[in-house]
Write an enzyme that holds these catalytic residues in place. Structure first.
Site, PDB file in Angstrom:
ATOM      1  N   ASP A  63      53.684  68.591  39.564  1.00 14.34           N
ATOM      2  CA  ASP A  63      52.432  69.326  39.147  1.00 14.34           C
ATOM      3  C   ASP A  63      52.336  69.045  37.821  1.00 14.34           C
ATOM      4  OD1 ASP A  63      50.733  72.506  39.773  1.00 14.34           O
ATOM      5  OD2 ASP A  63      49.903  70.372  39.064  1.00 14.34           O
ATOM      6  N   ASP A  79      58.778  63.964  28.258  1.00 11.60           N
ATOM      7  CA  ASP A  79      57.416  64.558  28.718  1.00 11.60           C
ATOM      8  C   ASP A  79      56.314  63.635  28.542  1.00 11.60           C
ATOM      9  OD1 ASP A  79      57.356  64.444  26.323  1.00 11.60           O
ATOM     10  OD2 ASP A  79      56.878  66.599  25.758  1.00 11.60           O
ATOM     11  N   ASP A 125      58.523  58.708  25.686  1.00 10.03           N
ATOM     12  CA  ASP A 125      59.771  58.866  26.051  1.00 10.03           C
ATOM     13  C   ASP A 125      60.106  57.906  27.299  1.00 10.03           C
ATOM     14  OD1 ASP A 125      60.490  61.169  24.469  1.00 10.03           O
ATOM     15  OD2 ASP A 125      59.580  62.600  26.246  1.00 10.03           O
TER      16      ASP A 125
END
Lengths: 50, 814
Positions: free
Chosen positions: B504, B706, B710
């Site tokens: 999610d 995140d 990254d």
């Protein structure tokens, strides 16, 4: 047992017909989107009432 | 038909219909006199509105109207002008995004914002009733798209687009690309294969049951012949139609000399098919068609499950492409014209309004603004940019209307290159599947060596049986279960993960967005402050406004009645405005100092405490007096500390890699009790990769990240875990996509991956055991069709049930 000589070919032909029907429906796009039609099915009733 | 200029709702119209113009209870437009129903309290401008209104009330959803009034102004501001959509009538637009047919019908596909429920589908598909020249509007619910067909001569596409936008479904053009068509064709092909294989397998099992029973009951020779020929026929259909895919895969593998799971499968299938056919014709020996049909079906089933997972990933990449807008405003002869992004060239001047995504890499020409570059840099604080500064595609323009000169467009932009990298990593097979393929390669070698050994051994002992024995061995050794084992275990783990909401959204350690954390001082001024902050899109203002709004959720009336006047925003980090005759100043310490307002002793310690906690104090001054101070900052996730401790306890060394200010990172690290030496701040994406690579030399590195910035470091780590933040689709670079809030999911994931690996190993062991037993039996000459027929599905079933019973995510969450 000789009934098999008639029953088995008929069974296989029926299976063939089912496959042909399924292939037609897939090629016709009936399986492309499985999520919208179940929602769409509700609409007509509501509209008639209004 | 405009949602924006909606007058206030009138619920008690019945008594004075003649005096006031009647207003449609659903859409808020004036009701034509002929349709005014004096007997009713609600008036409707059209049948569609009446139906929608009734539907909404019948479902008990009347709160919709209250909410629609609040949000309509905000969400559609700046989107209403018909002029905005004129560009879609140009032939270049229609030929780029849609197609026209010779009979004067146009066809185009849009991705729609805001499809939430079945009623949305209903409303959109009623488009032909609203605009008679529209022939058809078909919604695809799962993809959130609509296909529109319309009469080119009778209506302009801009009218259609405008109507969709006004209905609340803002359309984005989608390329009806070859890729999409290809996906549909591939899906259909797989379905047909699966169905044919399934039908053949089912029928062949029935025939086989009759044959096996006949073995014990002395069936008449003629009936046995019939059954054998039928089984042969059905089996050949299964092998030559759906089973072809394995043969093709094996041929391709041989050609490219790469080991592949298809090789041993194809070997078993073809040897079995040929042997079975010869035995059918000769009327003696074993036919294997029942086992072969079931085998083809089960393998295709496993493959189909895997394909569905891949489709989902591909959809995610499609979303990545949506990160940059499709349309932009280009300067042509002193005027800005809506243009598809594909028609923008290097050097064009584009206009980007506040709140819009910048469509190109370029240079800022006119305007002072701040941009949210979180998608590229991970930096949560917006960057202030001035003319001459570089801007990147995919970043968000927050404050002002700006003009940008395009320097890199389309696939040349930085974001497009990152998407390309992600796509590339997506195409690579998971390591496990590669491993299974390599095993498949060895497997063929071993099986062939074994078959030759058995053949020569039996030639010495009993030449008449030798060929049969070797063929039986080849068929039984077909690693059906082995080919099923990996995709099934992975699919089951993924399915479980989805059920546990591990797919999610979230941030990692902090919430990822500015939030109002604290308010010290006079509470009475909160509504006024909210009213002023509402007018600004500065992140701190948004944080305060949404924070206060949350507090006043119960009593919205008093909160909404206030409105701010004379609002002006200052460069010095503040905003001023008037509410109910009082002069408000909201902003940083420097902003107040510039306005000659001193911070009283009362608020000094509070402000200092906030700065120590790496929060930003925002002062509230009324008529020249400081009355309150609000703390704004990126708060820690509530579960972060517990999770970090749990990770440390289980032997992990935890560190932070961040693009944020080093001091902020150190502060956060201190709050989480992480060694300050392992809190790196101010890192560029390249630095992150370097640190991860250095650590990887010492042992296993798990990187939790995140976002797009990254992705390189995620790929460099032994295990990369992406958590959700902002760019929903940017996460495929990491092998694992974690969506549960915070780090608690990581703990769960470590457990889960261990048990998934255990399941895969168990699957391999089970299927190999079956194959070894089968090969042993075949070599000894003890295999007969019945044993083969039982053994082969049994091995597959074992693998399936082992996968399903794995308790991958069964650990209770803390």
């Amino acid at each position: 047992m000789s009934v098999l000589f008639i029953a088995l070919p008929i069974a296989l032909i029926l299976a063939g017909v089912a496959i042909v029907a399924f292939v037609c429906s897939v090629r016709g796009g009936q399986f492309d989107d499985l999520e919208t039609p179940p929602r769409r099915i509700l609409f007509d009733d509501v509209e008639k009432k209004g | 038909m405009s949602v924006i200029t909606k007058p206030p709702r009138q619920l008690e119209i019945a008594d004075d219909v003649s005096n006031q113009p009647a207003v449609c209870a659903h859409c808020g437009l004036a009701v034509p006199d002929s349709l005014v129903d004096s007997g009713s309290s609600d008036q409707f401008c059209c049948q569609g509105c009446r139906t929608a209104y009734q539907l909404i009330y019948e479902c008990g959803l009347q709160a919709f109207y209250a909410m629609a009034e609040q949000s309509a102004a905000a969400s559609f501001a700046g989107r209403d002008s018909a002029k905005r959509f004129e560009h879609v009538d140009t032939p270049s637009f229609i030929s780029t995004f849609g197609q026209t047919h010779e009979n004067g019908v146009g066809e185009i596909r849009f991705a729609l914002e805001g499809i939430h429920c079945a009623a949305c589908v209903w409303l959109i598909e009623k488009l032909p009733q609203i605009l008679p020249a529209v022939l058809e509007a078909r919604v695809n619910w799962s993809k959130r798209t609509v296909d529109v067909r319309w009469q080119l001569a009778d209506i302009k596409l801009s009218r259609v687009v405008q109507t969709l936008a006004e209905l609340g479904y803002y359309p984005h053009p989608l390329r009806a690309g070859a890729q999409h068509q290809q996906a549909i064709v591939e899906n259909r092909r797989q379905l047909i294969r699966l169905a044919v294989a399934g039908a053949a397998a089912g029928n062949n099992m029935l025939i086989a049951a009759a044959l096996y029973l006949g073995m014990f009951q002395h069936m008449a020779a003629s009936v046995e012949m019939l059954l054998r020929w039928s089984s042969c026929l059905v089996g050949l259909v299964s092998l030559l139609w759906p089973g072809q895919v394995f043969l093709r895969g094996a041929i391709a593998a041989i050609r490219t000399r790469t080991p592949h799971m298809d090789l041993p499968v194809a070997l078993g299938l073809s040897v079995g098919g040929v042997a079975g056919l010869l035995h059918t014709i000769s009327g003696r020996g074993e036919i294997y068609f029942d086992s072969l049909s079931v085998l083809v079906f089960l393998l295709l089933l496993g493959r189909w499950i895997q394909y569905r997972q891949q489709c989902r990933a591909a959809d995610a990449i499609e979303m990545l492409h949506q990160l940059t807008p499709h349309m932009t405003r280009k300067l042509v002869d002193g005027e800005f014209v809506e243009t598809p992004i594909d028609l923008i060239d290097q050097g064009d001047i584009l206009e980007v309004r506040a709140g819009e995504t910048i469509p190109v890499d370029g240079q800022l020409q006119v305007g002072d603004t701040s941009v949210d570059e979180a998608i590229l840099t991970g930096e949560s604080t917006p960057r202030i940019i001035r003319p001459g500064d570089a801007v990147s595609a995919g970043t968000l323009n927050l404050q002002d209307v700006i003009r940008v000169q395009a320097l890199a467009v389309g696939s040349a932009t930085r974001i497009a290159r990152i998407v390309g990298l992600v796509e590339q990593s997506q195409r690579q097979k998971p390591q496990l599947v590669q491993w299974a393929d390599r095993i498949g390669g060895y497997f063929v070698g071993i099986v062939i060596v074994l078959a030759v050994t058995v053949l020569s051994a039996w030639l010495l002992v009993e030449p008449s049986q030798a060929v049969d024995r070797a063929v039986a061995l080849l068929i039984v050794a077909c690693p059906c279960a082995l080919a099923l084992a990996t995709p099934l275990a992975i699919s089951v783990a993924l399915g479980r993960a989805a059920q546990r909401r591990i797919l999610d959204k979230t941030g990692t350690l902090t919430q990822g967005k500015m939030r109002m954390v604290d308010w010290i001082g006079d509470e009475r001024y909160k509504p006024a402050v909210a009213a002023i902050e509402q007018t600004s899109s500065h992140p701190a203002a948004v944080a305060i406004h949404s924070g206060l709004r949350g507090e006043f959720a119960g009593s919205k009336d008093s909160f909404l009645q206030l409105s701010a006047t004379d609002v002006s925003q200052s460069d010095a980090g503040g905003i001023r405005g008037c509410v109910a005759g009082e002069q408000f100043l909201l902003g940083s310490q420097t902003f107040l100092a510039k306005n000659q307002i001193a911070i009283t002793d009362r608020f000094h310690p509070a402000a200092k405490a906030m700065i120590d906690k790496s929060l930003t104090p925002i002062f509230v001054a009324v008529n020249g007096q400081v009355v309150a101070v609000a703390a704004v900052g990126d708060a820690l996730r509530p579960d972060a500390k517990k999770s970090v401790q749990a990770l440390q306890q289980s032997g992990w060394q935890v560190g932070i890699l961040s693009g944020d200010q080093p001091q902020i990172v150190k502060n956060i690290g201190a709050q989480l009790e992480i060694d300050p030496d392992r809190c790196w701040g101010g890192l560029l994406p390249e630095d992150k990769v370097a640190i991860v690579q250095r650590s990887a030399q010492a042992g296993t590195v798990v990187m939790v990240g995140d976002g797009v910035n990254d992705s390189a470091a995620l790929a460099a780590a032994t295990v990369g875990i992406a958590t959700h933040n902002g760019a929903e689709a940017s996460l495929q670079a990491a092998p694992v996509y974690l969506g549960q809030p915070g780090l608690a999911g990581v703990l769960e994931l470590i457990d889960a991956s261990r048990s998934t690996m255990r399941a895969i190993r168990r699957n391999f062991a089970a299927s190999l055991a079956y194959n070894i037993i089968g090969v042993g039996l075949a070599a000894a000459g003890w295999i007969n069709p019945l044993v083969a027929a039982v053994l082969m599905p049994l091995s597959s079933l074992t693998v399936v049930s082992l996968s399903l019973t794995t308790r991958t995510f069964s650990r209770k969450r803390p």
